[in-house]
Design a protein around this motif. Structure first.
Motif, PDB file in Angstrom:
ATOM      1  N   GLY A 225      41.150 117.134  86.079  1.00  0.00           N
ATOM      2  CA  GLY A 225      40.489 117.406  84.745  1.00  0.00           C
ATOM      3  C   GLY A 225      40.894 118.883  84.323  1.00  0.00           C
ATOM      4  O   GLY A 225      41.306 119.261  83.072  1.00  0.00           O
ATOM      5  N   THR A 226      40.787 119.663  85.027  1.00  0.00           N
ATOM      6  CA  THR A 226      41.321 121.082  84.704  1.00  0.00           C
ATOM      7  C   THR A 226      42.710 121.128  84.297  1.00  0.00           C
ATOM      8  O   THR A 226      42.905 121.786  83.374  1.00  0.00           O
ATOM      9  CB  THR A 226      40.937 121.949  86.088  1.00  0.00           C
ATOM     10  N   ALA A 227      43.614 120.417  84.937  1.00  0.00           N
ATOM     11  CA  ALA A 227      44.999 120.446  84.815  1.00  0.00           C
ATOM     12  C   ALA A 227      45.013 119.781  83.235  1.00  0.00           C
ATOM     13  O   ALA A 227      46.001 120.265  82.466  1.00  0.00           O
ATOM     14  CB  ALA A 227      45.926 119.714  85.764  1.00  0.00           C
TER      15      ALA A 227
ATOM     16  N   TRP B 225      39.381 114.797  91.227  1.00  0.00           N
ATOM     17  CA  TRP B 225      39.143 114.429  89.701  1.00  0.00           C
ATOM     18  C   TRP B 225      39.155 115.692  89.194  1.00  0.00           C
ATOM     19  O   TRP B 225      39.258 116.118  87.920  1.00  0.00           O
ATOM     20  CB  TRP B 225      37.985 113.491  89.664  1.00  0.00           C
ATOM     21  N   GLU B 226      38.334 116.620  89.715  1.00  0.00           N
ATOM     22  CA  GLU B 226      38.017 118.071  89.201  1.00  0.00           C
ATOM     23  C   GLU B 226      39.389 118.763  88.906  1.00  0.00           C
ATOM     24  O   GLU B 226      39.652 119.175  88.086  1.00  0.00           O
ATOM     25  CB  GLU B 226      37.323 118.781  90.115  1.00  0.00           C
ATOM     26  N   ASN B 227      40.140 118.751  89.684  1.00  0.00           N
ATOM     27  CA  ASN B 227      41.550 119.153  89.746  1.00  0.00           C
ATOM     28  C   ASN B 227      42.235 118.582  88.595  1.00  0.00           C
ATOM     29  O   ASN B 227      43.039 119.236  87.655  1.00  0.00           O
ATOM     30  CB  ASN B 227      42.243 119.473  90.998  1.00  0.00           C
TER      31      ASN B 227
ATOM     32  N   ILE C  36      42.988 119.673  80.623  1.00  0.00           N
ATOM     33  CA  ILE C  36      42.380 120.660  79.774  1.00  0.00           C
ATOM     34  C   ILE C  36      43.319 121.807  79.626  1.00  0.00           C
ATOM     35  O   ILE C  36      43.728 122.302  78.432  1.00  0.00           O
ATOM     36  CB  ILE C  36      40.987 121.075  80.091  1.00  0.00           C
ATOM     37  N   GLY C  37      44.025 122.263  80.711  1.00  0.00           N
ATOM     38  CA  GLY C  37      44.896 123.487  80.515  1.00  0.00           C
ATOM     39  C   GLY C  37      46.098 123.024  80.059  1.00  0.00           C
ATOM     40  O   GLY C  37      46.802 123.846  79.017  1.00  0.00           O
TER      41      GLY C  37
END
Length: 60
Positions: free
Chosen positions: A13-15, A9-11, A17-18
């Motif tokens: 979310g980062t993707a 989920w963290e990955n 936003i990026g």
């Protein structure tokens, strides 16, 4: 009480936003390029060229 975020989920979310930032950047770049350079009226360009020539002669 601690809440843990799963690594996947963290990955994601980062993707997201990026990707959102990249989309905003590309849209801004396209708008800037499509706007182009402002056109200078012919008379204003001729006046500027005449001033530049006069300024060059005064420096010598």
């Amino acid at each position: 009480m601690l809440q843990y975020v799963r690594a996947d989920w963290e990955n994601i979310g980062t993707a997201v936003i990026g990707l959102g930032l990249a989309v905003v950047f590309v849209i801004g770049l396209i708008k800037t390029i499509s706007r182009g350079r402002p056109k200078i009226p012919e008379q204003q360009l001729a006046d500027a060229m005449a001033r530049a020539t006069t300024d060059e002669n005064e420096k010598r």
